[in-house]
Design a protein around this motif. Structure first.
Motif, PDB file in Angstrom:
ATOM      1  N   LYS A  65       0.820  -1.214   0.000  1.00  0.00           N
ATOM      2  CA  LYS A  65       0.000   0.000   0.000  1.00  0.00           C
ATOM      3  C   LYS A  65       0.859   1.271   0.000  1.00  0.00           C
ATOM      4  O   LYS A  65       0.644   2.171  -0.807  1.00  0.00           O
ATOM      5  CB  LYS A  65      -0.939   0.009   1.213  1.00  0.00           C
ATOM      6  CG  LYS A  65      -1.815  -1.220   1.339  1.00  0.00           C
ATOM      7  CD  LYS A  65      -2.660  -1.181   2.597  1.00  0.00           C
ATOM      8  CE  LYS A  65      -1.898  -1.142   3.906  1.00  0.00           C
ATOM      9  NZ  LYS A  65      -1.209  -2.389   4.282  1.00  0.00           N
ATOM     10  N   SER A  66       1.817   1.322   0.915  1.00  0.00           N
ATOM     11  CA  SER A  66       2.650   2.528   1.020  1.00  0.00           C
ATOM     12  C   SER A  66       3.491   2.711  -0.227  1.00  0.00           C
ATOM     13  O   SER A  66       3.667   3.836  -0.708  1.00  0.00           O
ATOM     14  CB  SER A  66       3.568   2.442   2.244  1.00  0.00           C
ATOM     15  OG  SER A  66       2.798   2.392   3.408  1.00  0.00           O
ATOM     16  N   THR A  67       3.993   1.600  -0.764  1.00  0.00           N
ATOM     17  CA  THR A  67       4.797   1.676  -1.979  1.00  0.00           C
ATOM     18  C   THR A  67       3.953   2.251  -3.124  1.00  0.00           C
ATOM     19  O   THR A  67       4.412   3.119  -3.861  1.00  0.00           O
ATOM     20  CB  THR A  67       5.322   0.268  -2.340  1.00  0.00           C
ATOM     21  OG1 THR A  67       6.018  -0.252  -1.210  1.00  0.00           O
ATOM     22  CG2 THR A  67       6.256   0.316  -3.528  1.00  0.00           C
ATOM     23  N   VAL A 170      -3.309   9.864   1.743  1.00  0.00           N
ATOM     24  CA  VAL A 170      -3.161   9.756   3.196  1.00  0.00           C
ATOM     25  C   VAL A 170      -2.774   8.330   3.560  1.00  0.00           C
ATOM     26  O   VAL A 170      -3.520   7.392   3.284  1.00  0.00           O
ATOM     27  CB  VAL A 170      -4.480  10.120   3.917  1.00  0.00           C
ATOM     28  CG1 VAL A 170      -4.275  10.099   5.421  1.00  0.00           C
ATOM     29  CG2 VAL A 170      -4.985  11.488   3.481  1.00  0.00           C
ATOM     30  N   ASP A 171      -1.606   8.159   4.151  1.00  0.00           N
ATOM     31  CA  ASP A 171      -1.146   6.816   4.506  1.00  0.00           C
ATOM     32  C   ASP A 171      -1.190   6.576   6.009  1.00  0.00           C
ATOM     33  O   ASP A 171      -0.239   6.886   6.723  1.00  0.00           O
ATOM     34  CB  ASP A 171       0.276   6.592   3.991  1.00  0.00           C
ATOM     35  CG  ASP A 171       0.678   5.120   4.076  1.00  0.00           C
ATOM     36  OD1 ASP A 171      -0.073   4.330   4.690  1.00  0.00           O
ATOM     37  OD2 ASP A 171       1.732   4.768   3.538  1.00  0.00           O
ATOM     38  N   GLU A 172      -2.260   6.024   6.455  1.00  0.00           N
ATOM     39  CA  GLU A 172      -2.429   5.566   7.839  1.00  0.00           C
ATOM     40  C   GLU A 172      -2.224   6.581   8.937  1.00  0.00           C
ATOM     41  O   GLU A 172      -2.595   6.339  10.066  1.00  0.00           O
ATOM     42  CB  GLU A 172      -1.496   4.368   8.115  1.00  0.00           C
ATOM     43  CG  GLU A 172      -1.994   3.180   7.339  1.00  0.00           C
ATOM     44  CD  GLU A 172      -1.375   1.886   7.782  1.00  0.00           C
ATOM     45  OE1 GLU A 172      -1.783   1.442   8.855  1.00  0.00           O
ATOM     46  OE2 GLU A 172      -0.529   1.360   7.058  1.00  0.00           O
ATOM     47  N   VAL A 173      -1.616   7.722   8.595  1.00  0.00           N
ATOM     48  CA  VAL A 173      -1.222   8.652   9.640  1.00  0.00           C
ATOM     49  C   VAL A 173      -2.367   9.076  10.541  1.00  0.00           C
ATOM     50  O   VAL A 173      -2.145   9.454  11.683  1.00  0.00           O
ATOM     51  CB  VAL A 173      -0.559   9.899   9.035  1.00  0.00           C
ATOM     52  CG1 VAL A 173       0.782   9.541   8.451  1.00  0.00           C
ATOM     53  CG2 VAL A 173      -1.444  10.529   7.994  1.00  0.00           C
TER      54      VAL A 173
HETATM   55 MG   LIG Z   1       2.337   1.032   4.825  1.00  0.00          MG
END
Ligand SMILES: [Mg+2]
Ligand SMILES: Nc1ncnc2c1ncn2[C@@H]1O[C@H](COP(=O)(O)OP(=O)(O)O)[C@@H](O)[C@H]1O
Length: 402
Positions: A65-67, A170-173
């Motif tokens: 996901k982050s990639t 938005v990544d999980e933050v």
């Molecule tokens: Mg991630």
């Protein structure tokens, strides 16, 4: 619909350096390349995001996901394929990305805004708003290396939403901040949606995804496995979690030297079905329908003084109804060999959505003999005159009074 994010056949490879043992290091001192391994974090990923859509990106840890977000954000370049973005993009990726630890919060606002494409004068104009939204006025002249992760996120989110982005990643933050701040962030996200901006949200919270996303995409080992309605994707995710939990429990039981759980207990539920018309292979009910579950049991040795329990849960995992034979005050007959059962929940008034049923066989002390976490799954379709966990056909009367 206008496509604002277009990901085509994206693959991303990382080179992993396997840790060698000391002996290997000595023996292979001159051939260190042998221990480099290619690892594909993404493989052939396709994703189209339309203008104004909010997409939830879900999947287990390490699924990519982050990639994928970093490739969309232009922070990583793909090894194959392409990612195109239309419009100004603001990304809230890993903690502190885009922040310089030695600079103060104030300095970082200008730096961060500049990276996101905002001029100094423009940033100055929004400065007070950014600080006020972040809620960290008192620390704005402190170097950010002394910030807590929550403070980092507050500031980063605040900058990102004030630079007027067309697309927000938005990544999980959001999970890092405290509850009042999360609430503020969700309000901002709703506001962005109302403005017709586009959002891609990576979240571990199924509730959050279900609340804000129009659509969801699930990654598994770097591949897209489902791209569909949030209900469909979260249902699949839930199912995978159940399977993982079951496998973990089985492995633990085996370590404790108990019966290998891959093999079902001697007394177990052999098959289960929900009696309802199906649509795409799923049982579909309307509010007020009876939920009828039928199944078969293998009982060798015989089941004597036994019981059953049943739970109906939403795809978010919340139980909407649970019962067992003790609560029902029912005694079950002895089953020797093969048996069958039927459970009826008459006139169930559930709200729109997908539900799963878990069933257990219990011994005389209500201990579980066998549990089927995913015994069945069904969908409730309502006329849509109300939302929520239960459904009722609202009746409204308004009259002019004399
Ligand atoms: Mg991630
Ligand atoms: N810079 C990197 N070098 C090597 N492997 C990486 C790097 N970044 C991510 N990975 C690996 O790629 C996979 C996907 O990671 P990531 O995109 O962070 O997953 P997710 O965000 O879904 O948890 C993981 O197995 C991770 O270990």
């Amino acid at each position: 619909m206008t496509t604002v994010v277009q990901v085509r056949n994206v693959s991303k490879r990382f080179v992993v350096h396997k840790d060698k043992s000391l002996k290997e290091r000595v023996v292979n001192a001159h051939s260190s390349r042998l221990h480099r391994e290619d690892f594909w974090a993404l493989r052939d990923v396709n994703l189209d995001v339309g203008l104004g859509e909010t997409i939830g990106l879900v999947g287990a840890n390490g699924s990519g996901k982050s990639t994928l977000l970093k490739i969309i954000g232009g922070i990583l370049t793909p090894d194959g394929g392409s990612a195109k973005v239309r419009g100004r993009l603001a990304a809230l990726l890993e903690l502190g990305a885009g922040f310089h630890p030695d600079l103060t919060g104030r300095e970082n606002i200008f730096l961060n805004a500049a990276i996101l494409g905002l001029g100094e004068a423009e940033t100055q104009r929004h400065f007070d708003e950014i600080v006020a939204f972040s809620g960290i006025e008192d620390f704005i002249d402190t170097q950010v290396k002394f910030y807590s992760s929550g403070m980092y996120v507050r500031l980063a989110f605040s900058v990102a939403v004030h630079v007027d982005p067309d697309i927000l990643l938005v990544d999980e933050v959001l999970a890092v901040g405290d509850e009042p701040f999360q609430h503020k962030c969700m309000e901002k996200i709703h506001e962005f949606q109302a403005d017709g901006r586009t959002i891609i949200l990576v979240s571990h919270s199924a509730a959050q995804v279900s609340e804000v996303c129009d659509r969801a995409v699930m990654l598994e080992h770097g591949k897209v496995v489902v791209d569909g309605s949030t209900d469909e994707v979260l249902g699949r995710l839930r199912h995978n979690y159940e399977v993982t939990i079951e496998a973990d429990e089985a492995a633990q039981a085996e370590r404790r030297g108990e019966v290998p759980a891959a093999k079902p207990a001697e007394q177990h539920i052999t098959s289960v079905g929900i009696e309802a018309p199906t649509e795409d292979g799923k049982a579909v009910l309307a509010p007020g329908d009876d939920l009828v579950i039928r199944g078969t049991i293998d009982a060798e040795p015989p089941l004597i003084g036994w019981g059953m329990s049943l739970t109906v849960s939403t795809i978010l995992g919340g139980a909407v109804l649970g019962t067992d034979t003790k609560m029902m005050g029912t005694e079950l007959p002895v089953i020797d060999g093969a048996g069958q059962f039927e459970v009826v929940l008459p006139r169930l008034m559930l709200g729109e959505g997908e539900y799963s049923v878990s069933l257990s066989l219990l011994d005389g002390n209500l201990n579980e003999i066998h549990r089927l976490r995913e015994a069945g799954r069904f969908v409730v379709r309502t006329p849509g005159h109300a939302v929520g966990a239960v459904y009722s056909e609202p009746v409204l009367r308004v009259e002019q009074r004399a």
